[in-house]
Design a protein around this motif. Structure first.
Motif, PDB file in Angstrom:
ATOM      1  N   ALA A 172       0.963  -1.233   0.075  1.00 58.03           N
ATOM      2  CA  ALA A 172       0.172  -0.052  -0.014  1.00 58.03           C
ATOM      3  C   ALA A 172       0.743   1.275   0.089  1.00 58.03           C
ATOM      4  O   ALA A 172       0.395   2.283  -0.571  1.00 58.03           O
ATOM      5  CB  ALA A 172      -0.852  -0.034   1.313  1.00 58.03           C
ATOM      6  N   GLY A 173       1.915   1.374   0.639  1.00 59.16           N
ATOM      7  CA  GLY A 173       2.948   2.313   0.640  1.00 59.16           C
ATOM      8  C   GLY A 173       3.896   2.311  -0.632  1.00 59.16           C
ATOM      9  O   GLY A 173       3.976   3.479  -1.090  1.00 59.16           O
ATOM     10  N   SER A 174       4.382   1.221  -0.843  1.00 58.31           N
ATOM     11  CA  SER A 174       5.319   1.241  -2.217  1.00 58.31           C
ATOM     12  C   SER A 174       4.824   1.300  -3.417  1.00 58.31           C
ATOM     13  O   SER A 174       5.457   1.511  -4.612  1.00 58.31           O
ATOM     14  CB  SER A 174       6.299   0.053  -1.783  1.00 58.31           C
ATOM     15  N   VAL A 175       3.618   0.649  -3.650  1.00 56.38           N
ATOM     16  CA  VAL A 175       2.767   0.539  -4.652  1.00 56.38           C
ATOM     17  C   VAL A 175       1.501   1.319  -4.675  1.00 56.38           C
ATOM     18  O   VAL A 175       0.569   0.568  -4.880  1.00 56.38           O
ATOM     19  CB  VAL A 175       2.829  -0.809  -5.369  1.00 56.38           C
ATOM     20  N   PRO A 176       1.337   2.538  -4.396  1.00 58.81           N
ATOM     21  CA  PRO A 176      -0.002   3.211  -4.210  1.00 58.81           C
ATOM     22  C   PRO A 176      -0.818   3.134  -5.196  1.00 58.81           C
ATOM     23  O   PRO A 176      -1.942   3.230  -4.818  1.00 58.81           O
ATOM     24  CB  PRO A 176       0.495   4.730  -3.551  1.00 58.81           C
ATOM     25  N   GLU A 177      -0.421   3.263  -6.418  1.00 55.84           N
ATOM     26  CA  GLU A 177      -1.425   3.044  -7.531  1.00 55.84           C
ATOM     27  C   GLU A 177      -2.131   1.657  -7.792  1.00 55.84           C
ATOM     28  O   GLU A 177      -2.800   1.436  -8.452  1.00 55.84           O
ATOM     29  CB  GLU A 177      -0.558   3.397  -8.879  1.00 55.84           C
ATOM     30  N   GLY A 178      -1.513   0.732  -6.759  1.00 55.95           N
ATOM     31  CA  GLY A 178      -2.103  -0.936  -6.962  1.00 55.95           C
ATOM     32  C   GLY A 178      -1.000  -1.629  -7.975  1.00 55.95           C
ATOM     33  O   GLY A 178      -0.484  -1.336  -8.806  1.00 55.95           O
ATOM     34  N   VAL A 179      -1.082  -2.881  -7.481  1.00 58.24           N
ATOM     35  CA  VAL A 179      -0.429  -3.771  -8.150  1.00 58.24           C
ATOM     36  C   VAL A 179      -0.396  -3.916  -9.587  1.00 58.24           C
ATOM     37  O   VAL A 179       0.283  -3.720 -10.390  1.00 58.24           O
ATOM     38  CB  VAL A 179      -0.301  -4.961  -7.375  1.00 58.24           C
ATOM     39  N   ASP A 180      -1.548  -3.949  -9.863  1.00 57.81           N
ATOM     40  CA  ASP A 180      -1.926  -4.161 -11.289  1.00 57.81           C
ATOM     41  C   ASP A 180      -1.767  -2.904 -11.929  1.00 57.81           C
ATOM     42  O   ASP A 180      -1.058  -2.970 -13.306  1.00 57.81           O
ATOM     43  CB  ASP A 180      -3.487  -4.483 -11.588  1.00 57.81           C
ATOM     44  N   GLN A 181      -1.866  -1.859 -11.689  1.00 59.23           N
ATOM     45  CA  GLN A 181      -1.789  -0.480 -12.487  1.00 59.23           C
ATOM     46  C   GLN A 181       0.099  -0.480 -12.282  1.00 59.23           C
ATOM     47  O   GLN A 181       0.523  -0.107 -13.453  1.00 59.23           O
ATOM     48  CB  GLN A 181      -2.029   0.563 -11.428  1.00 59.23           C
ATOM     49  N   GLY A 182       0.741  -0.802 -11.501  1.00 57.18           N
ATOM     50  CA  GLY A 182       2.081  -0.878 -11.212  1.00 57.18           C
ATOM     51  C   GLY A 182       2.565  -1.857 -12.417  1.00 57.18           C
ATOM     52  O   GLY A 182       3.385  -1.528 -13.004  1.00 57.18           O
ATOM     53  N   ARG A 183       2.172  -2.954 -12.544  1.00 59.70           N
ATOM     54  CA  ARG A 183       2.580  -3.870 -13.685  1.00 59.70           C
ATOM     55  C   ARG A 183       2.354  -3.353 -14.842  1.00 59.70           C
ATOM     56  O   ARG A 183       3.034  -3.553 -16.103  1.00 59.70           O
ATOM     57  CB  ARG A 183       1.750  -5.217 -13.615  1.00 59.70           C
ATOM     58  N   ALA A 184       0.655  -2.835 -15.174  1.00 57.38           N
ATOM     59  CA  ALA A 184       0.634  -2.345 -16.666  1.00 57.38           C
ATOM     60  C   ALA A 184       1.728  -1.146 -16.964  1.00 57.38           C
ATOM     61  O   ALA A 184       1.962  -1.020 -18.045  1.00 57.38           O
ATOM     62  CB  ALA A 184      -0.859  -1.675 -16.485  1.00 57.38           C
ATOM     63  N   ARG A 185       1.974  -0.151 -16.018  1.00 61.37           N
ATOM     64  CA  ARG A 185       2.989   1.023 -16.340  1.00 61.37           C
ATOM     65  C   ARG A 185       4.330   0.200 -16.492  1.00 61.37           C
ATOM     66  O   ARG A 185       4.913   0.577 -17.305  1.00 61.37           O
ATOM     67  CB  ARG A 185       3.115   1.697 -15.279  1.00 61.37           C
ATOM     68  N   PHE A 186       4.625  -0.801 -15.826  1.00 62.98           N
ATOM     69  CA  PHE A 186       5.959  -1.161 -16.012  1.00 62.98           C
ATOM     70  C   PHE A 186       5.946  -1.897 -17.585  1.00 62.98           C
ATOM     71  O   PHE A 186       7.099  -1.961 -18.302  1.00 62.98           O
ATOM     72  CB  PHE A 186       6.306  -2.420 -15.167  1.00 62.98           C
ATOM     73  N   ALA A 187       4.947  -2.650 -17.984  1.00 62.56           N
ATOM     74  CA  ALA A 187       4.833  -3.275 -19.454  1.00 62.56           C
ATOM     75  C   ALA A 187       5.055  -2.123 -20.493  1.00 62.56           C
ATOM     76  O   ALA A 187       5.762  -2.177 -21.490  1.00 62.56           O
ATOM     77  CB  ALA A 187       3.390  -4.010 -19.600  1.00 62.56           C
TER      78      ALA A 187
END
Length: 219
Positions: free
Chosen positions: A80-95
């Motif tokens: 919740a602190g390290s990936v506040p945008e949400g895990v899925d959103q973080g994965r999508a941005r990483f892609a």
């Protein structure tokens, strides 16, 4: 290490309730003794990969295997602190990042494919299943527009549904993302508690009219 990754580490450690960061430098398959540093320690920025950073309470970890990317894992509190945008959103941005940076850092796209988002990104209100937190946000918008709930009930319920949507990894994209962001902006100008309402805050009627306008535009 860069400033963006340091901020994620610091927020993850804070929400997980850890006091120090354990820094492990693996060499040739063996782990060296861990150093204990504070997340804000300037010495972290100067450390090259490979690195494994872990909370002292083992709630979360960041693996920085080589230049180009890092992997984050941990409890829900840590994420919740390290990936506040949400895990899925973080994965999508990483892609998206991996596609853009593949030439500089070969192998990034293969790494991104190993961690695909778990949820489809909804584009329109009619795409959203009603039994989701995002569906609850839309239902509350229709309720306040129809007069079935007060402005305060709408604001409290909508913000709670927004938090649950992020926690559950639900994803949206434009134009639905823009619609929900606009509602969030409206609620920043609305006071749920009348005792703290300021002269320039939205009234219940103004909030209702604004939501009606947004729904008409979206639907």
């Amino acid at each position: 290490m860069d400033g963006s990754l340091i901020r994620r580490i610091a927020e993850g450690w804070r929400t997980a309730g850890a006091d120090v960061v354990l820094v492990v430098r693996p060499f040739a398959g063996a782990a060296a003794p861990a150093d204990s540093l504070l997340p804000a320690d300037p010495g972290l920025v100067a450390l090259p990969p490979p690195l494994l950073l872990a909370t002292a309470n083992l709630e979360g970890a960041v693996l920085f295997p080589r230049p180009g990317y890092a992997l984050i894992a941990g409890t829900s509190a840590f994420l919740a602190g390290s990936v506040p945008e949400g895990v899925d959103q973080g994965r999508a941005r990483f892609a998206r990042y991996a596609r853009a940076a593949e030439r500089r850092w070969p192998g990034l796209e293969a790494t991104a494919r190993s961690f695909p988002p778990g949820h489809v990104a909804w584009k329109h209100p009619e795409d959203v299943p009603v039994d989701t937190a995002t569906g609850r946000q839309l239902a509350l918008m229709r309720d306040v527009a129809a007069g079935r709930c007060t402005g305060a009930e709408f604001a409290a319920g909508w913000l709670d549904a927004r938090r649950r949507s992020q926690q559950q990894g639900e994803r949206v994209r434009d134009p639905l993302e823009a619609l929900l962001d606009r509602v969030f902006s409206l609620l920043e100008d609305y006071s749920v508690d009348p005792r703290f309402k300021e002269s320039d805050d939205l009234s219940d009627d103004e909030l209702k009219d604004a939501v009606i306008g947004l729904l008409r535009k979206a639907e």
